[in-house]
Every structure is written in structure tokens, then in C-alpha cells.
Design a protein around this motif. Structure first.
Motif, mmCIF file in Angstrom:
data_model
loop_
_atom_site.group_PDB
_atom_site.id
_atom_site.type_symbol
_atom_site.label_atom_id
_atom_site.label_comp_id
_atom_site.label_asym_id
_atom_site.label_seq_id
_atom_site.Cartn_x
_atom_site.Cartn_y
_atom_site.Cartn_z
ATOM 1 N N ARG A 1 1.353 27.787 -13.869
ATOM 2 C CA ARG A 1 1.728 26.370 -13.864
ATOM 3 C C ARG A 1 1.058 25.647 -12.703
ATOM 4 O O ARG A 1 0.506 26.280 -11.792
ATOM 5 C CB ARG A 1 3.235 26.218 -13.801
ATOM 6 C CG ARG A 1 3.921 26.863 -12.618
ATOM 7 C CD ARG A 1 5.441 26.777 -12.752
ATOM 8 N NE ARG A 1 6.150 27.468 -11.667
ATOM 9 C CZ ARG A 1 6.509 26.917 -10.529
ATOM 10 N NH1 ARG A 1 6.202 25.637 -10.281
ATOM 11 N NH2 ARG A 1 7.175 27.598 -9.624
ATOM 12 N N VAL A 2 1.132 24.339 -12.708
ATOM 13 C CA VAL A 2 0.477 23.537 -11.678
ATOM 14 C C VAL A 2 0.927 23.964 -10.286
ATOM 15 O O VAL A 2 0.125 24.046 -9.352
ATOM 16 C CB VAL A 2 0.739 22.033 -11.911
ATOM 17 C CG1 VAL A 2 0.187 21.207 -10.762
ATOM 18 C CG2 VAL A 2 0.122 21.585 -13.237
ATOM 19 N N PRO B 1 3.890 31.688 -12.089
ATOM 20 C CA PRO B 1 3.943 31.892 -13.541
ATOM 21 C C PRO B 1 4.479 30.654 -14.268
ATOM 22 O O PRO B 1 5.343 29.936 -13.767
ATOM 23 C CB PRO B 1 4.888 33.087 -13.695
ATOM 24 C CG PRO B 1 4.764 33.824 -12.409
ATOM 25 C CD PRO B 1 4.583 32.776 -11.355
ATOM 26 N N TYR B 2 3.965 30.458 -15.458
ATOM 27 C CA TYR B 2 4.291 29.302 -16.302
ATOM 28 C C TYR B 2 5.457 29.630 -17.221
ATOM 29 O O TYR B 2 5.520 30.712 -17.821
ATOM 30 C CB TYR B 2 3.055 28.949 -17.122
ATOM 31 C CG TYR B 2 3.257 27.921 -18.207
ATOM 32 C CD1 TYR B 2 3.531 26.598 -17.903
ATOM 33 C CD2 TYR B 2 3.119 28.276 -19.558
ATOM 34 C CE1 TYR B 2 3.675 25.645 -18.906
ATOM 35 C CE2 TYR B 2 3.260 27.337 -20.556
ATOM 36 C CZ TYR B 2 3.538 26.022 -20.236
ATOM 37 O OH TYR B 2 3.676 25.088 -21.236
ATOM 38 N N SER B 3 6.389 28.687 -17.333
ATOM 39 C CA SER B 3 7.503 28.815 -18.280
ATOM 40 C C SER B 3 7.369 27.725 -19.339
ATOM 41 O O SER B 3 7.538 26.534 -19.035
ATOM 42 C CB SER B 3 8.849 28.684 -17.564
ATOM 43 O OG SER B 3 9.898 28.527 -18.519
ATOM 44 N N TYR B 4 7.043 28.118 -20.545
ATOM 45 C CA TYR B 4 6.842 27.174 -21.634
ATOM 46 C C TYR B 4 8.109 26.365 -21.901
ATOM 47 O O TYR B 4 8.064 25.137 -22.048
ATOM 48 C CB TYR B 4 6.411 27.937 -22.880
ATOM 49 C CG TYR B 4 6.173 27.100 -24.108
ATOM 50 C CD1 TYR B 4 5.175 26.126 -24.130
ATOM 51 C CD2 TYR B 4 6.929 27.295 -25.264
ATOM 52 C CE1 TYR B 4 4.936 25.374 -25.272
ATOM 53 C CE2 TYR B 4 6.693 26.561 -26.400
ATOM 54 C CZ TYR B 4 5.704 25.593 -26.401
ATOM 55 O OH TYR B 4 5.484 24.854 -27.533
ATOM 56 N N ASP B 5 9.250 27.028 -21.939
ATOM 57 C CA ASP B 5 10.515 26.343 -22.230
ATOM 58 C C ASP B 5 10.861 25.322 -21.149
ATOM 59 O O ASP B 5 11.317 24.208 -21.443
ATOM 60 C CB ASP B 5 11.655 27.359 -22.378
ATOM 61 C CG ASP B 5 11.494 28.236 -23.622
ATOM 62 O OD1 ASP B 5 10.810 27.783 -24.564
ATOM 63 O OD2 ASP B 5 12.035 29.352 -23.639
ATOM 64 N N LYS B 6 10.653 25.697 -19.912
ATOM 65 C CA LYS B 6 10.946 24.778 -18.810
ATOM 66 C C LYS B 6 10.014 23.569 -18.853
ATOM 67 O O LYS B 6 10.432 22.426 -18.605
ATOM 68 C CB LYS B 6 10.812 25.504 -17.475
ATOM 69 C CG LYS B 6 11.319 24.716 -16.277
ATOM 70 C CD LYS B 6 11.314 25.566 -15.017
ATOM 71 C CE LYS B 6 11.875 24.789 -13.833
ATOM 72 N NZ LYS B 6 11.895 25.620 -12.595
ATOM 73 N N PHE C 1 4.678 19.872 -11.456
ATOM 74 C CA PHE C 1 4.451 21.248 -11.018
ATOM 75 C C PHE C 1 4.848 22.291 -12.058
ATOM 76 O O PHE C 1 4.435 23.453 -11.975
ATOM 77 C CB PHE C 1 5.209 21.517 -9.718
ATOM 78 C CG PHE C 1 4.726 20.697 -8.547
ATOM 79 C CD1 PHE C 1 3.552 19.961 -8.624
ATOM 80 C CD2 PHE C 1 5.449 20.669 -7.362
ATOM 81 C CE1 PHE C 1 3.102 19.208 -7.546
ATOM 82 C CE2 PHE C 1 5.002 19.922 -6.271
ATOM 83 C CZ PHE C 1 3.826 19.186 -6.361
ATOM 84 N N ASP C 2 5.666 21.909 -13.052
ATOM 85 C CA ASP C 2 6.093 22.874 -14.068
ATOM 86 C C ASP C 2 5.171 22.914 -15.283
ATOM 87 O O ASP C 2 5.316 23.800 -16.139
ATOM 88 C CB ASP C 2 7.526 22.567 -14.532
ATOM 89 C CG ASP C 2 8.558 22.952 -13.493
ATOM 90 O OD1 ASP C 2 8.353 23.974 -12.812
ATOM 91 O OD2 ASP C 2 9.562 22.229 -13.345
ATOM 92 N N TYR C 3 4.250 21.967 -15.378
ATOM 93 C CA TYR C 3 3.340 21.970 -16.525
ATOM 94 C C TYR C 3 2.245 23.016 -16.349
ATOM 95 O O TYR C 3 1.958 23.482 -15.242
ATOM 96 C CB TYR C 3 2.734 20.584 -16.731
ATOM 97 C CG TYR C 3 3.705 19.582 -17.322
ATOM 98 C CD1 TYR C 3 4.612 19.955 -18.306
ATOM 99 C CD2 TYR C 3 3.708 18.258 -16.904
ATOM 100 C CE1 TYR C 3 5.495 19.046 -18.850
ATOM 101 C CE2 TYR C 3 4.585 17.334 -17.443
ATOM 102 C CZ TYR C 3 5.485 17.730 -18.421
ATOM 103 O OH TYR C 3 6.360 16.830 -18.960
#
Length: 532
Positions: free
Chosen positions: A298-299, A311-316, A261-263
Motif C-alpha cells: 500500500r501507499v 502490506p496492502y489490504s484490499y478490503d480496508k 496511505f491504505d490504497y
């Protein structure tokens, strides 16, 4: 000391798409996206691993259509302009998202990465990605293999054995020209194996190929060690089979790592989200919205609608690649331990994937691979190998006749032969008959340069029509109109040239236009279609 072996295989392929007659085409973007989302990121990972003295090995197909596109001056120039256009968009995005912290850092990330890739492409790789990959082959890190000349699906075009021979001979010659050595192995298009094709592979110096799991499981006789060692065909050509478990962990969109889910969510893109007046300079010139590669979400969840994605977090997301890599390596080791105890061998796990899965579809995928190699190198319980290295260590294996098979839906050619695309094959077969006829009639022809050029263009048109990508697209229901158009156009050109050659009425200007448009395989010799 290692207890088993891991063979990573990346199949890098795109259909030949080049349209000098248009300023902007949807389908050329397939190449541009693959370059900045997959090919350059993979090369960057190889460089970091080499810099840090991390041991890594993988096998990578660079298919002839992809090689020809990557080396094409027109497409190189267009890619550069495409990247510069995206950089301009990300600069505007940084300003637009200044008061939206949940998106601002992602806009900055895209700008930073695209600027870096632009500089690397021009100044480091000198626009030559084929040479960049080949440098790592020269160092022993990767084994570059070939594929069918235009990714023609051997089981369905093989009704004429001349077609399979032509696909292989043209591919081998193209590989020699581009990579400066003969290919040791081949990725059969769509992993499509037809018993007996290995004899043709052997005749052209191909020593190994890959099949899906059931291609070996249902061999005659049955394989003693399943897919955990290669087998030999009666011809002496080695066969490596896909490992089911390691493939599922990555391939599955829901149960596999890319579905976390974070990708990054692939299907929500700024090209569709942003106001038309704002985004228009960065989509297709017609105003039709397309993916830009700038994605902010994000997914989130498998049942979550696109409009509700978070919203997507690249670092996470990058942090997740480390934990997923640890899980992948741990399960490979458990798999190897089980085989050690059950089969009393050091098993080989073969993990083949489309290269474009890493970076294009699964944005964080290249970083996952980097972590996998770093973990394996640190633990030294599994040894990454290429097919040539493995066969050098273990040259003796069981001889079997592999089963006819393919990868894809149900595993027996169905994705490439079904009610949505079956109409193409009678026309492909008739085109093949015409090409074989011409090659046999003019096999000793000399002197008439115009006729030789026309015959060579006939061969190009048939090869381009045979691309399995067109049947795949028709079945998947994506750009069906384009795939249908490409199939009909190439066959129409072949038929027109056939009639002109037979009637001794070749139209030189039209031939020249075709040679400039469909310019793949400049050194092709139509005699590859001769019988016997």
C-alpha cells in the motif's frame, strides 16, 4: 429537486501500439493493463448500477487509436494469452504465500478477479469492449465522444490547417464506423485549443468540446459565470471547462484521494520483487523485469521508500472508497450551494479525468465512482448529466472567444514543446507539406490501385507520427527511446513512400508489409489532406 449538475468526463486513450513483427513487446502491455484494470472494471460498475436501478450519466471519449486496438484481432488474441499467463502466476502466488497471511488474501483476490475478467471478456463481451461501452450509450447512460484521429496536438500541428481537418475528419469517420453514429462532441487532444479550430469542428458536426479552466477564465469577453456554465464560441460550438476543485481532489497524488496511505501502491510490483527464476515466465521474454499488475503493498506514506511499504489490504482499501465518495459528493454539494447563493444559478461542475486513472493508476478508483453515483442517486440533490442533456435543458449561453490553452504543465502547450521534444516539429511540418502536396496533386486520381494504396499509407504514417503521446513521453522521460523510434519510423516511411510515388516506383511488397503493420484506419482516404 436538484440544485446543480455534475458532469463526469473520462478520457479513454492509448497511443496506437501494435507490433506483429514481435512475439512480446513492452508497449502492447499498456493496452492489456488498461483492459483488465480500467475498462472491464468500469463496465462491471455500469452493469451493477444498471442492475440496481441507480441513475448514472457520464461522458467518455473512446479515441480512434484505442478503438482500433480494441477491435484488432491480433491484439485481442494476445490480450487473452496475457490474461491467462497472469492467472497462472496468481495460482502460483496463492501457493507461495500460504504461510504469509498478509499477502495470501491479496493473491487470492487477484486470482479471483482475473478469472472473472477472463470469463467476462470471452463469454459476455465476446472480446468486443467497444460494443460493450456502446450498449450503455444506446441505453442513455453514457455519451461516447471522439478525439483527434491519432491524438495529434492541434495547436502545434495546426500551422497546416489541413492537418487539423484531417485529424478531425478521420476521427469522425472512424467513430461512425465503430459506434454507428456521428459523435456529438470531441475531446481535444491534451485539451489543446487554438482559436478558430472550433470552425473546423462545426464543419464536421461537432457540437461541443472541453478545455482546461483557464481556457474559459481568460476568454474574451470574460465569462459571467466562470466555469459553472458552458459558453459558446462565435461558431456556435459549446465549450465546457474543467472545474479546478473537483479535479484536484482526485488528480493530486499527494493531496488527492489516490494518495491515501491504505490504497494500493502502484510502483511496487511482483515483477521486480520476486526471484528471477520464478517470475521469468511472466515478464518480458528478454528477461527484463516489467510490471505484472500483481502488487502487494500500500501507499503507506508519501516519504516512505518502496522497500519499506506495508502490506496492502484490499478490503480496508475498498472501505476507504466509500468515505472518500461521501466527501467528494459533500464538497460538490457545498460548492453548488455557494454558487446558488452567489451567482443565483444551478451550476454545472465538470470533472474530466484520464479514464485510466481509475483502476490502473488508482486501483480502487472504479469503486469510488460507483459509490459517488449511488450516493448522488440516494440524495437527489445533484443531477449527473451529459453535455447533450445539459445543452438540451439550457440551450442559451454567453458567446466568447476562448483563450488558447492546454492542460498539463503551465497550461499553454509547454509539455509538448520544450527542449526535450522540440526537434520533432520541423520534421512533422515537412512531412505534412509532403502529404498535402501529394493529396493536391492526386486529388482526382483514379484507376491505379497501387498508387492509391501508397497515398493512403502516407496518410496513415503522418497521422501516426503526429500522435501527441510521443512528445509527451519524451518530456516525461519514460520510454523515450520507443517514442523517438516511433516518430522517426513513421516519418521515414512517409518520406520513402513520397519518393516512390513521385518517381512512379512504388515497391508493392514493402507497401503490403507496411499496410499489415500500421493497419489503423483501413477506410482512410488520403484526400482528407487536400487544401481548400
Amino acid at each position: 429537486m436538484e440544485k446543480g449538475y455534475w458532469m463526469l468526463v473520462l478520457h479513454a486513450h492509448l497511443p496506437f501500439v501494435r507490433h506483429p513483427e514481435y512475439k512480446d513487446t513492452f508497449e502492447e502491455r499498456w493496452l492489456y493493463e488498461a483492459i483488465f484494470e480500467t475498462y472491464i472494471p468500469l463496465l462491471q460498475i455500469f452493469e451493477r448500477l444498471e442492475r440496481d436501478k441507480v441513475y448514472f450519466r457520464l461522458t467518455m471519449s473512446l479515441t480512434p487509436p484505442l478503438i482500433n486496438m480494441l477491435n484488432d484481432t491480433l491484439l485481442r488474441n494476445r490480450f487473452q494469452k496475457h490474461l491467462e499467463n497472469l492467472i497462472e502466476l496468481t495460482e502460483k502466488e496463492i501457493k507461495r504465500t500460504e504461510k504469509e497471511p498478509e499477502f495470501h488474501s491479496t493473491a487470492q483476490m487477484y486470482n479471483r478477479k482475473l478469472r472473472k475478467y477472463h470469463k467476462i471478456y470471452l463469454e459476455v463481451y465476446k472480446c468486443d469492449l467497444v460494443r460493450a461501452f456502446n450498449n450503455f450509450q444506446e441505453k442513455g447512460n453514457i455519451e461516447i465522444i471522439t478525439c483527434g484521429a491519432t491524438h495529434g496536438f492541434f495547436p502545434l500541428i495546426g500551422i497546416h490547417r489541413e492537418c487539423v481537418r484531417a485529424q478531425i475528419e478521420v476521427a469522425v469517420n472512424n467513430h461512425k464506423d465503430a459506434i454507428h453514429r456521428a459523435p456529438a462532441g470531441i475531446w481535444l487532444p491534451e485539451c489543446g485549443y487554438n482559436p478558430g479550430d472550433d470552425e473546423i469542428l462545426k464543419a464536421y458536426g461537432i457540437n461541443f468540446f472541453f478545455v482546461d479552466s483557464h481556457g474559459v477564465f481568460f476568454s474574451n469577453p470574460m465569462p459571467r459565470y466562470g466555469t459553472y456554465t458552458p459558453v459558446y464560441c462565435p461558431s456556435g460550438v459549446a465549450v465546457f471547462a474543467r472545474d479546478i476543485e473537483s479535479s484536484r481532489q482526485v488528480w493530486s497524488s499527494k493531496g488527492g484521494y489516490p494518495g491515501d496511505f491504505d490504497y494500493r501502491e502502484f510502483y511496487r510490483d511482483a515483477g521486480y520483487d520476486l526471484d528471477m527464476d520464478y517470475i521469468k515466465p511472466y515478464i518480458h521474454e528478454s528477461g527484463i523485469r516489467v510490471n505484472t499488475g500483481i502488487k502487494y503493498h500500500r501507499v503507506t506514506g508519501h516519504e516512505v521508500e518502496l522497500a519499506d511499504k506495508k502490506p496492502y489490504s484490499y478490503d480496508k482499501a475498498l472501505a476507504k472508497t466509500r468515505s472518500h465518495a461521501e466527501h467528494f459528493v459533500r464538497t460538490r454539494y457545498e460548492q453548488i450551494e455557494y454558487c446558488n447563493n452567489l451567482l443565483h444559478i444551478r451550476p454545472l461542475i465538470v470533472s474530466p479525468y484520464d479514464a485510466e486513472l481509475y483502476g490502473h493508476w488508482w486501483y480502487e478508483g472504479p469503486y469510488f465512482l460507483e459509490h459517488v453515483f449511488r450516493i448522488i442517486d440516494a440524495e437527489k440533490r445533484i443531477l449527473p448529466v451529459t453535455p447533450v442533456e445539459y445543452l438540451g435543458r439550457y440551450p442559451l449561453h454567453q458567446i466568447v472567444v476562448p483563450s488558447a490553452s492546454s492542460w498539463g504543465h503551465k497550461g499553454y502547450n509547454e509539455y509538448w514543446l520544450n527542449p526535450k521534444n522540440d526537434w520533432i516539429y520541423r520534421h512533422l511540418h515537412r512531412g505534412a507539406e509532403k502529404m498535402i502536396e501529394l493529396a493536391n496533386i492526386y486529388k482526382n486520381h483514379e484507376g491505379d490501385e497501387l498508387k492509391i494504396r501508397a497515398l493512403n499509407q502516407c496518410a496513415r504514417e503522418l497521422l501516426l507520427a503526429q500522435s501527441s503521446d510521443w512528445a509527451f513521453i519524451m518530456r516525461s522521460g519514460t520510454t523515450v527511446e520507443y517514442a523517438t523510434k516511433r516518430t522517426k519510423e513513421h516519418l521515414s516511411r512517409l518520406n520513402t513512400l513520397y519518393e516512390e510515388i513521385k518517381s512512379e516506383n512504388i515497391k508493392a511488397k514493402q507497401l503490403e508489409l507496411l499496410e499489415k503493420k500500421d493497419n489503423i484506419f483501413p477506410q482512410i482516404d488520403y484526400r482528407v489532406y487536400c487544401s481548400g
